[in-house]
Enzyme design. Structure first.
Site, PDB file in Angstrom:
ATOM      1  N   PRO A  26       2.844  -1.838  10.878  1.00  0.00           N
ATOM      2  CA  PRO A  26       2.844  -0.680  11.078  1.00  0.00           C
ATOM      3  C   PRO A  26       1.766  -0.517  12.189  1.00  0.00           C
ATOM      4  O   PRO A  26       0.664  -0.919  12.339  1.00  0.00           O
ATOM      5  CB  PRO A  26       2.415   0.200  10.038  1.00  0.00           C
ATOM      6  N   MET A  27       2.028  -0.037  13.366  1.00  0.00           N
ATOM      7  CA  MET A  27       1.645   0.471  14.619  1.00  0.00           C
ATOM      8  C   MET A  27       1.825   1.713  15.250  1.00  0.00           C
ATOM      9  O   MET A  27       3.103   1.997  15.133  1.00  0.00           O
ATOM     10  CB  MET A  27       1.667  -0.504  15.596  1.00  0.00           C
ATOM     11  N   VAL A  28       0.893   2.509  15.944  1.00  0.00           N
ATOM     12  CA  VAL A  28       1.072   3.754  16.555  1.00  0.00           C
ATOM     13  C   VAL A  28       1.948   3.645  17.494  1.00  0.00           C
ATOM     14  O   VAL A  28       1.754   2.674  18.354  1.00  0.00           O
ATOM     15  CB  VAL A  28      -0.012   4.172  16.875  1.00  0.00           C
ATOM     16  N   GLN A  98       5.833   4.491   6.577  1.00  0.00           N
ATOM     17  CA  GLN A  98       4.081   4.574   6.309  1.00  0.00           C
ATOM     18  C   GLN A  98       3.935   5.849   6.080  1.00  0.00           C
ATOM     19  O   GLN A  98       4.373   6.786   7.181  1.00  0.00           O
ATOM     20  CB  GLN A  98       3.574   3.903   7.429  1.00  0.00           C
ATOM     21  N   CYS A 127      -6.223   3.992   9.243  1.00  0.00           N
ATOM     22  CA  CYS A 127      -6.310   4.649  10.393  1.00  0.00           C
ATOM     23  C   CYS A 127      -7.582   4.944  10.564  1.00  0.00           C
ATOM     24  O   CYS A 127      -8.060   5.849   9.922  1.00  0.00           O
ATOM     25  CB  CYS A 127      -5.332   5.748  10.441  1.00  0.00           C
ATOM     26  N   LYS A 168      -1.878   0.027   3.440  1.00  0.00           N
ATOM     27  CA  LYS A 168      -2.420  -0.736   4.554  1.00  0.00           C
ATOM     28  C   LYS A 168      -3.860  -0.426   4.600  1.00  0.00           C
ATOM     29  O   LYS A 168      -4.080   0.819   4.415  1.00  0.00           O
ATOM     30  CB  LYS A 168      -1.722  -0.123   5.785  1.00  0.00           C
TER      31      LYS A 168
END
Length: 179
Positions: A26-28, A98, A127, A168
């Site tokens: 998961p990444m922005v 997510q 985050c 995460k």
């Protein structure tokens, strides 16, 4: 009590999605459908969508897009943009959604919106963005373990057993603080 053995539905899904797999983490701005499809094309086994906040997800409307062969989640307004899109023909059995949340009730309500179209729900506990921290989400959950446990427990209790529930996390200063 929940069994996470490979023989339980939850354990079997977790084994299929995570153990020994190549993943698009998961990444922005990198978990959109085009990137996920590209990652799957180049041998990823499991892909994550980008984080969406529970309160936004709860308001989304599910639309089957026959022209594209996708399932689109849109805001329930005229000419609403697509907030989340999945391609079941390619992503079925391989997609983790997510979720940003700090509320068991809101997390469950949001998860119900997408549960039929994803294989797992991942609570974002990593985050460090100001927005997430101020809302008690993301890395703030590492400091408020009671809330984190309540959210994860509610998701596991309320989601179908074939939906994997994961988190995460962010590494803290020491391993002892992290785990």
């Amino acid at each position: 009590p929940l069994s996470m053995s490979p023989q339980s539905p939850s354990g079997a899904t977790a084994e299929r999605l995570f153990r020994g797999k190549v993943m698009l983490a998961p990444m922005v701005r990198a978990g959109t459908l085009p990137m996920r499809l590209l990652a799957l094309h180049y041998s990823a086994d499991t892909v994550y969508g980008e984080e969406l906040i529970d309160k936004k997800v709860m308001k989304l409307k599910r639309i089957e897009n026959a022209k594209l062969g996708t399932v689109d989640f849109v805001q329930d307004t005229p000419h609403a943009p697509v907030v989340f899109r999945t391609c079941p023909a390619v992503e079925r059995g391989r997609l983790v959604f997510q979720l940003g949340s700090s509320s068991p009730e809101s997390a469950v309500a949001a998860a119900h919106v997408v549960a039929a179209d994803v294989d797992g729900i991942d609570l974002n506990m990593g985050c460090p963005k100001k927005f997430s921290l101020q809302g008690g989400m993301g890395a703030a959950l590492l400091e408020n373990q009671g809330v984190a446990v309540a959210v994860v427990s509610a998701l596991r209790r309320e989601m179908p057993p074939q939906i994997s529930i994961s988190c995460k996390i962010r590494l803290l200063e020491t391993p002892a603080l992290t785990v």
